[in-house]
Design a protein around this motif. Structure first.
Motif, PDB file in Angstrom:
ATOM      1  N   GLU A 115      11.848   3.802  -8.625  1.00 36.04           N
ATOM      2  CA  GLU A 115      10.973   4.956  -8.448  1.00 36.04           C
ATOM      3  C   GLU A 115      11.409   5.795  -7.250  1.00 36.04           C
ATOM      4  OE1 GLU A 115       7.477   6.100 -10.146  1.00 36.04           O
ATOM      5  OE2 GLU A 115       9.401   5.859 -11.155  1.00 36.04           O
ATOM      6  N   ALA A 116      11.807   5.132  -6.180  1.00 33.39           N
ATOM      7  CA  ALA A 116      12.309   5.858  -5.012  1.00 33.39           C
ATOM      8  C   ALA A 116      13.530   6.686  -5.387  1.00 33.39           C
ATOM      9  CB  ALA A 116      12.659   4.878  -3.892  1.00 33.39           C
ATOM     10  N   ARG A 117      14.412   6.104  -6.196  1.00 32.24           N
ATOM     11  CA  ARG A 117      15.592   6.827  -6.666  1.00 32.24           C
ATOM     12  C   ARG A 117      15.206   7.996  -7.571  1.00 32.24           C
ATOM     13  NH1 ARG A 117      18.398   9.879  -8.118  1.00 32.24           N
ATOM     14  NH2 ARG A 117      20.528   9.810  -8.949  1.00 32.24           N
ATOM     15  N   ARG A 118      14.227   7.793  -8.428  1.00 33.15           N
ATOM     16  CA  ARG A 118      13.813   8.833  -9.372  1.00 33.15           C
ATOM     17  C   ARG A 118      13.295  10.088  -8.676  1.00 33.15           C
ATOM     18  NH1 ARG A 118       9.254  10.723 -11.348  1.00 33.15           N
ATOM     19  NH2 ARG A 118       7.945   9.137 -10.337  1.00 33.15           N
ATOM     20  N   VAL A 119      12.507   9.895  -7.616  1.00 34.55           N
ATOM     21  CA  VAL A 119      11.884  11.051  -6.963  1.00 34.55           C
ATOM     22  C   VAL A 119      12.796  11.691  -5.906  1.00 34.55           C
ATOM     23  CG1 VAL A 119       9.582  10.104  -7.373  1.00 34.55           C
ATOM     24  CG2 VAL A 119      10.698   9.696  -5.168  1.00 34.55           C
ATOM     25  N   LEU A 120      13.966  11.087  -5.678  1.00 32.30           N
ATOM     26  CA  LEU A 120      14.898  11.604  -4.673  1.00 32.30           C
ATOM     27  C   LEU A 120      15.819  12.656  -5.286  1.00 32.30           C
ATOM     28  CD1 LEU A 120      16.019  11.283  -1.754  1.00 32.30           C
ATOM     29  CD2 LEU A 120      17.545   9.515  -2.653  1.00 32.30           C
ATOM     30  N   ALA A 121      16.002  13.749  -4.570  1.00 30.50           N
ATOM     31  CA  ALA A 121      16.905  14.805  -5.024  1.00 30.50           C
ATOM     32  C   ALA A 121      18.333  14.272  -5.117  1.00 30.50           C
ATOM     33  CB  ALA A 121      16.843  15.994  -4.076  1.00 30.50           C
ATOM     34  N   PRO A 122      19.164  14.823  -6.031  1.00 27.23           N
ATOM     35  CA  PRO A 122      20.544  14.342  -6.195  1.00 27.23           C
ATOM     36  C   PRO A 122      21.364  14.358  -4.909  1.00 27.23           C
ATOM     37  CG  PRO A 122      19.934  15.772  -8.015  1.00 27.23           C
ATOM     38  CD  PRO A 122      18.806  15.849  -7.023  1.00 27.23           C
ATOM     39  N   SER A 123      21.057  15.287  -4.019  1.00 25.16           N
ATOM     40  CA  SER A 123      21.783  15.388  -2.751  1.00 25.16           C
ATOM     41  C   SER A 123      21.044  14.706  -1.604  1.00 25.16           C
ATOM     42  CB  SER A 123      22.004  16.854  -2.393  1.00 25.16           C
ATOM     43  OG  SER A 123      20.747  17.524  -2.263  1.00 25.16           O
ATOM     44  N   GLY A 124      19.987  13.956  -1.937  1.00 22.96           N
ATOM     45  CA  GLY A 124      19.135  13.380  -0.904  1.00 22.96           C
ATOM     46  C   GLY A 124      19.666  12.079  -0.325  1.00 22.96           C
ATOM     47  N   MET A 125      18.913  11.530   0.616  1.00 21.23           N
ATOM     48  CA  MET A 125      19.248  10.244   1.232  1.00 21.23           C
ATOM     49  C   MET A 125      17.986   9.401   1.317  1.00 21.23           C
ATOM     50  SD  MET A 125      17.773  10.027   4.506  1.00 21.23           S
ATOM     51  CE  MET A 125      18.854   8.775   5.146  1.00 21.23           C
TER      52      MET A 125
END
Length: 251
Positions: A128-138
């Motif tokens: 879920e953390a990965r899902r809500v993270l922008a593609p360029s995020g950290m």
């Protein structure tokens, strides 16, 4: 919906976690702040915010911080403390890590500190953390980690569970690396440090009943030498734990 098991046990502990020295200080919080300072991030997420200490560090440097937790009273205290500190860009959201109510890719960064060991399904929460993270995020995950030794692992989990029956598991570094990969993250760096737990405040913070405090002390007093040495168990029960931080990016 049934109240989450963790929330039931943490509702009455909210003020203790805002005031906790262990949670409100540390080099890991300095690292959290350094990762966002000067980056002009629009929106960041603090999963399992607890007493809000990550949120308070993030807020001066970003457009908005969403503090998310399963415990309503904890979020109420965080909102009050943010207002007291003049942090007007903090919002709160009641939700479990395993089912975040946010759109895909809606956060520039995700932070999670000292909470994954409470998740009923750690891999689901990481996904879920990965899902809500922008593609360029950290994303940065920080938690107590278990030793690779089966003996030491068992003793750590036993002390943790007796102290707090909402505890699920302190994962090993290897388990973290595996689950982060399965969730769709690239692991960039791993940091670690040791943290001394003052026994009296450690047990008081979770309002551990006297009979379970006595059980922990009995375990400690009869522990094998290897356990006593690794955890640095002191005469009053105070001991050392390993804390690891995992800085990641989306695959």
């Amino acid at each position: 919906m049934t109240e989450p098991y963790v929330a039931k046990h943490y509702a009455e502990r909210a003020l203790d976690y805002v005031a906790s020295t262990v949670h409100s200080q540390g080099s890991d919080l300095d690292r959290v702040e350094s990762l966002v300072a000067g980056k002009n991030l629009r929106r960041v997420l603090d999963i399992g915010c607890g007493g809000g200490h990550v949120t308070y560090r993030l807020a001066p440097h970003v457009g908005e911080v969403v503090a998310c937790d399963v415990t309503g009273p904890m979020l109420e205290v965080v909102a009050q403390e943010a207002t007291r500190r003049g942090l007007s860009n903090v919002t709160t959201m009641l939700a479990p890590a395993e089912k975040l109510p946010f759109e895909h890719g809606s956060f520039d960064a995700v932070f999670c500190r000292f909470t994954t060991h409470h998740w009923s399904d750690a891999l689901a929460g990481l996904r879920e953390a990965r899902r809500v993270l922008a593609p360029s995020g950290m994303a940065l995950f920080i938690d107590v980690t278990a030793p690779p030794s089966g003996l030491l692992d068992s003793w750590l989990q036993s002390m943790e569970l007796l102290r707090d029956i909402s505890h699920v598991r302190d994962y090993t570094v290897a388990e973290w690396a595996t689950q982060l990969g399965q969730a769709g993250f690239v692991l960039k760096t791993i940091g670690s440090h040791r943290l001394r737990m003052d026994f009296e405040s450690w047990a008081a913070r979770t309002k551990t009943p006297p009979e379970r405090v006595a059980a922990i002390r009995s375990l400690q007093q009869d522990a094998p030498d290897e356990v006593t040495r690794h955890f640095g168990i002191e005469a009053d029960g105070s001991f050392m734990i390993d804390v690891s931080s995992f800085q990641t990016a989306p695959l």
